[in-house]
Design a protein around this motif. Structure first.
Motif, PDB file in Angstrom:
ATOM      1  N   GLN A 144       1.299  -2.148   0.951  1.00  0.00           N
ATOM      2  CA  GLN A 144       0.421  -1.292   0.156  1.00  0.00           C
ATOM      3  C   GLN A 144      -0.566  -2.120  -0.654  1.00  0.00           C
ATOM      4  N   GLY A 145      -0.098  -3.248  -1.199  1.00  0.00           N
ATOM      5  CA  GLY A 145      -0.996  -4.133  -1.937  1.00  0.00           C
ATOM      6  C   GLY A 145      -2.111  -4.660  -1.061  1.00  0.00           C
ATOM      7  N   THR A 146      -1.774  -4.983   0.188  1.00  0.00           N
ATOM      8  CA  THR A 146      -2.782  -5.452   1.137  1.00  0.00           C
ATOM      9  C   THR A 146      -3.821  -4.365   1.411  1.00  0.00           C
ATOM     10  N   MET A 147      -3.349  -3.131   1.549  1.00  0.00           N
ATOM     11  CA  MET A 147      -4.267  -2.016   1.801  1.00  0.00           C
ATOM     12  C   MET A 147      -5.176  -1.771   0.605  1.00  0.00           C
ATOM     13  N   VAL A 148      -4.616  -1.877  -0.606  1.00  0.00           N
ATOM     14  CA  VAL A 148      -5.437  -1.707  -1.809  1.00  0.00           C
ATOM     15  C   VAL A 148      -6.530  -2.774  -1.847  1.00  0.00           C
ATOM     16  N   SER A 149      -6.168  -4.006  -1.565  1.00  0.00           N
ATOM     17  CA  SER A 149      -7.157  -5.099  -1.572  1.00  0.00           C
ATOM     18  C   SER A 149      -8.234  -4.861  -0.536  1.00  0.00           C
ATOM     19  N   GLU A 150      -7.841  -4.381   0.637  1.00  0.00           N
ATOM     20  CA  GLU A 150      -8.820  -4.097   1.690  1.00  0.00           C
ATOM     21  C   GLU A 150      -9.759  -2.974   1.272  1.00  0.00           C
ATOM     22  N   LEU A 151      -9.196  -1.947   0.617  1.00  0.00           N
ATOM     23  CA  LEU A 151     -10.028  -0.840   0.146  1.00  0.00           C
ATOM     24  C   LEU A 151     -11.026  -1.312  -0.915  1.00  0.00           C
ATOM     25  N   GLU A 199      -5.692   0.158  -9.916  1.00  0.00           N
ATOM     26  CA  GLU A 199      -4.855   1.360  -9.909  1.00  0.00           C
ATOM     27  C   GLU A 199      -5.625   2.575  -9.405  1.00  0.00           C
ATOM     28  N   GLY A 200      -6.906   2.695  -9.768  1.00  0.00           N
ATOM     29  CA  GLY A 200      -7.705   3.830  -9.318  1.00  0.00           C
ATOM     30  C   GLY A 200      -7.842   3.879  -7.805  1.00  0.00           C
ATOM     31  N   TYR A 201      -8.035   2.714  -7.188  1.00  0.00           N
ATOM     32  CA  TYR A 201      -8.132   2.659  -5.732  1.00  0.00           C
ATOM     33  C   TYR A 201      -6.813   3.090  -5.086  1.00  0.00           C
ATOM     34  N   ARG A 202      -5.716   2.659  -5.679  1.00  0.00           N
ATOM     35  CA  ARG A 202      -4.405   3.026  -5.143  1.00  0.00           C
ATOM     36  C   ARG A 202      -4.221   4.545  -5.134  1.00  0.00           C
ATOM     37  N   ARG A 203      -4.757   5.198  -6.147  1.00  0.00           N
ATOM     38  CA  ARG A 203      -4.633   6.660  -6.219  1.00  0.00           C
ATOM     39  C   ARG A 203      -5.274   7.332  -5.008  1.00  0.00           C
ATOM     40  N   PHE A 204      -6.459   6.832  -4.612  1.00  0.00           N
ATOM     41  CA  PHE A 204      -7.133   7.434  -3.468  1.00  0.00           C
ATOM     42  C   PHE A 204      -6.341   7.204  -2.179  1.00  0.00           C
ATOM     43  N   LEU A 205      -5.697   6.063  -2.053  1.00  0.00           N
ATOM     44  CA  LEU A 205      -4.843   5.822  -0.898  1.00  0.00           C
ATOM     45  C   LEU A 205      -3.624   6.742  -0.915  1.00  0.00           C
ATOM     46  N   GLN A 206      -3.037   6.936  -2.088  1.00  0.00           N
ATOM     47  CA  GLN A 206      -1.901   7.856  -2.190  1.00  0.00           C
ATOM     48  C   GLN A 206      -2.316   9.265  -1.795  1.00  0.00           C
ATOM     49  N   GLN A 207      -3.460   9.706  -2.308  1.00  0.00           N
ATOM     50  CA  GLN A 207      -3.956  11.045  -2.005  1.00  0.00           C
ATOM     51  C   GLN A 207      -4.223  11.200  -0.501  1.00  0.00           C
ATOM     52  N   SER A 208      -4.555  10.090   0.175  1.00  0.00           N
ATOM     53  CA  SER A 208      -4.883  10.108   1.601  1.00  0.00           C
ATOM     54  C   SER A 208      -3.685   9.733   2.469  1.00  0.00           C
ATOM     55  N   ASP A 209      -2.500   9.733   1.871  1.00  0.00           N
ATOM     56  CA  ASP A 209      -1.279   9.359   2.586  1.00  0.00           C
ATOM     57  C   ASP A 209      -1.435   7.986   3.211  1.00  0.00           C
ATOM     58  N   TRP A 210      -2.071   7.066   2.491  1.00  0.00           N
ATOM     59  CA  TRP A 210      -2.243   5.664   2.862  1.00  0.00           C
ATOM     60  C   TRP A 210      -3.052   5.487   4.150  1.00  0.00           C
ATOM     61  N   ASP A 211      -3.995   6.404   4.365  1.00  0.00           N
ATOM     62  CA  ASP A 211      -4.940   6.273   5.475  1.00  0.00           C
ATOM     63  C   ASP A 211      -6.244   5.713   4.913  1.00  0.00           C
ATOM     64  N   LEU A 212      -6.590   4.489   5.321  1.00  0.00           N
ATOM     65  CA  LEU A 212      -7.735   3.793   4.731  1.00  0.00           C
ATOM     66  C   LEU A 212      -9.037   4.549   4.954  1.00  0.00           C
ATOM     67  N   LEU A 217     -11.541  13.894  -7.757  1.00  0.00           N
ATOM     68  CA  LEU A 217     -12.066  12.892  -8.687  1.00  0.00           C
ATOM     69  C   LEU A 217     -10.995  11.949  -9.197  1.00  0.00           C
ATOM     70  N   TYR A 218      -9.813  12.474  -9.462  1.00  0.00           N
ATOM     71  CA  TYR A 218      -8.763  11.679 -10.088  1.00  0.00           C
ATOM     72  C   TYR A 218      -7.432  11.921  -9.391  1.00  0.00           C
ATOM     73  N   PRO A 219      -7.284  11.403  -8.160  1.00  0.00           N
ATOM     74  CA  PRO A 219      -6.020  11.628  -7.443  1.00  0.00           C
ATOM     75  C   PRO A 219      -4.819  11.158  -8.255  1.00  0.00           C
ATOM     76  N   ASN A 220      -3.784  11.968  -8.208  1.00  0.00           N
ATOM     77  CA  ASN A 220      -2.513  11.615  -8.847  1.00  0.00           C
ATOM     78  C   ASN A 220      -2.635  11.412 -10.355  1.00  0.00           C
ATOM     79  N   CYS A 221      -3.565  12.119 -10.996  1.00  0.00           N
ATOM     80  CA  CYS A 221      -3.740  11.938 -12.440  1.00  0.00           C
ATOM     81  C   CYS A 221      -2.713  12.724 -13.247  1.00  0.00           C
ATOM     82  N   ILE A 222      -1.956  13.611 -12.599  1.00  0.00           N
ATOM     83  CA  ILE A 222      -0.929  14.399 -13.292  1.00  0.00           C
ATOM     84  C   ILE A 222       0.448  13.890 -12.886  1.00  0.00           C
ATOM     85  N   HIS A 223       1.226  13.467 -13.866  1.00  0.00           N
ATOM     86  CA  HIS A 223       2.606  13.043 -13.599  1.00  0.00           C
ATOM     87  C   HIS A 223       3.541  14.247 -13.576  1.00  0.00           C
TER      88      HIS A 223
END
Length: 307
Positions: A16-23, A48-61, A188-194
């Motif tokens: 996941q860290g590698t994917m975040v860096s690539e994004l 962290e913001g970039y990671r949210r978009f990956l989470q929202q996209s089910d880790w699809d770059l 705008l803010y994926p995963n902003c609600i816990h």
């Protein structure tokens, strides 16, 4: 077994860290045509913001890149308009909507509290644009504890306590408005609600949520919890520190009074009693009472623009 599970978790974390860096690298390329990536993210959360978009996209770059492009276009097209709506709205009606940050949970997440009895706006006054303006402001500007800035994305989202005291049944007529606000926040803010904890609700409120929740998808519905009165105090103790627990219980008790006291109506002001409706002493002293708002934090619109 435990060692294998730990190894798998570390492997997933590394991937996941590698994917975040690539994004991050892709978004920052001139060919991606985003001049100011900082417009996309609230606070100072690094990657962290970039990671949210990956989470929202089910880790699809590729899907994450599409989401980022759409969010950026929204910010450049509508961001200033929304901020203008917020200033006009809360200058005219400081108590339009009461949801505001009041403290932090035990992990350092921002805790937001709102009570329908304190909302000056009635269901007929509420528009999609005004609610989006308020929620975008909250998502972008939540004050964050110093320890939190070094923690992972699971700690950077917001905890919401929704007090249904004073709930007007005419809100049931606006499920499409709620869905539109949620869809915009997801963009705008994926995963902003816990989490969203609902208290002091009538059974009709819970029944209506059960009817409409499928429209919001499992990501949100799993985060919504209805607390019956018997377990409210203990649940608060489990998740919040002593000061916030006492503040929430006092605030909820005061908001049940009829008529509402002047201090509770004007929840964006300090008030004269021992209880400060703006929030806990930890939050107020660090973020509201220093003659300016530190660390990029902007509080509730009534505090910023109200008289």
């Amino acid at each position: 077994m435990a060692d294998n599970e730990a190894a798998i978790r570390e492997q997933i974390k590394s991937m996941q860290g590698t994917m975040v860096s690539e994004l991050v690298d892709t978004v920052k390329k001139p060919s991606f045509n985003i001049a100011e990536p900082s417009l996309l993210f609230f606070g100072k959360q690094g990657t962290e913001g970039y990671r949210r978009f990956l989470q929202q996209s089910d880790w699809d770059l590729e899907d994450a890149l599409k989401l980022i492009q759409s969010a950026y276009e929204w910010h450049t097209r509508s961001g200033e308009v929304v901020r203008g709506i917020l200033e006009e709205l809360f200058t005219r009606m400081p108590t339009y909507i009461s949801l505001r940050q009041v403290g932090f949970d035990k992990c350092g997440r921002p805790v937001l509290y709102g009570c329908f009895a304190q909302n000056a706006a009635k269901p007929t006054d509420i528009s999609v644009d005004s609610i989006i303006a308020h929620f975008v402001h909250l998502a972008e500007m939540a004050g964050r504890t110093n320890v939190q800035k070094d923690l992972d994305e699971s700690v950077a989202s917001n905890v919401i306590v929704l007090d249904c005291t004073g709930f007007d049944n005419r809100y049931f007529l606006k499920p499409d408005l709620i869905l539109k606000v949620y869809q915009t926040l997801c963009l705008l803010y994926p995963n902003c609600i816990h989490s969203i904890t609902v208290v002091n609700y009538a059974q009709e409120v819970r029944n209506t949520w059960s009817t409409i929740k499928s429209s919001f998808g499992p990501v949100l519905t799993h985060k919504v919890k209805f607390l019956p009165p018997a377990i409210v105090s203990q649940t608060f103790v489990d998740y919040f520190g002593h000061e916030l627990v006492q503040w929430l219980l006092a605030e909820m008790r005061l908001n049940k009074e009829t008529p509402l006291s002047a201090g509770q109506v004007a929840f964006y002001k300090r008030g004269n009693g021992e209880h400060d409706p703006r929030g806990t002493n930890v939050y107020v002293s660090a973020y509201l009472d220093k003659g300016g708002f530190p660390d990029g934090h902007r509080p509730h619109g009534g505090i910023m623009f109200g008289k």
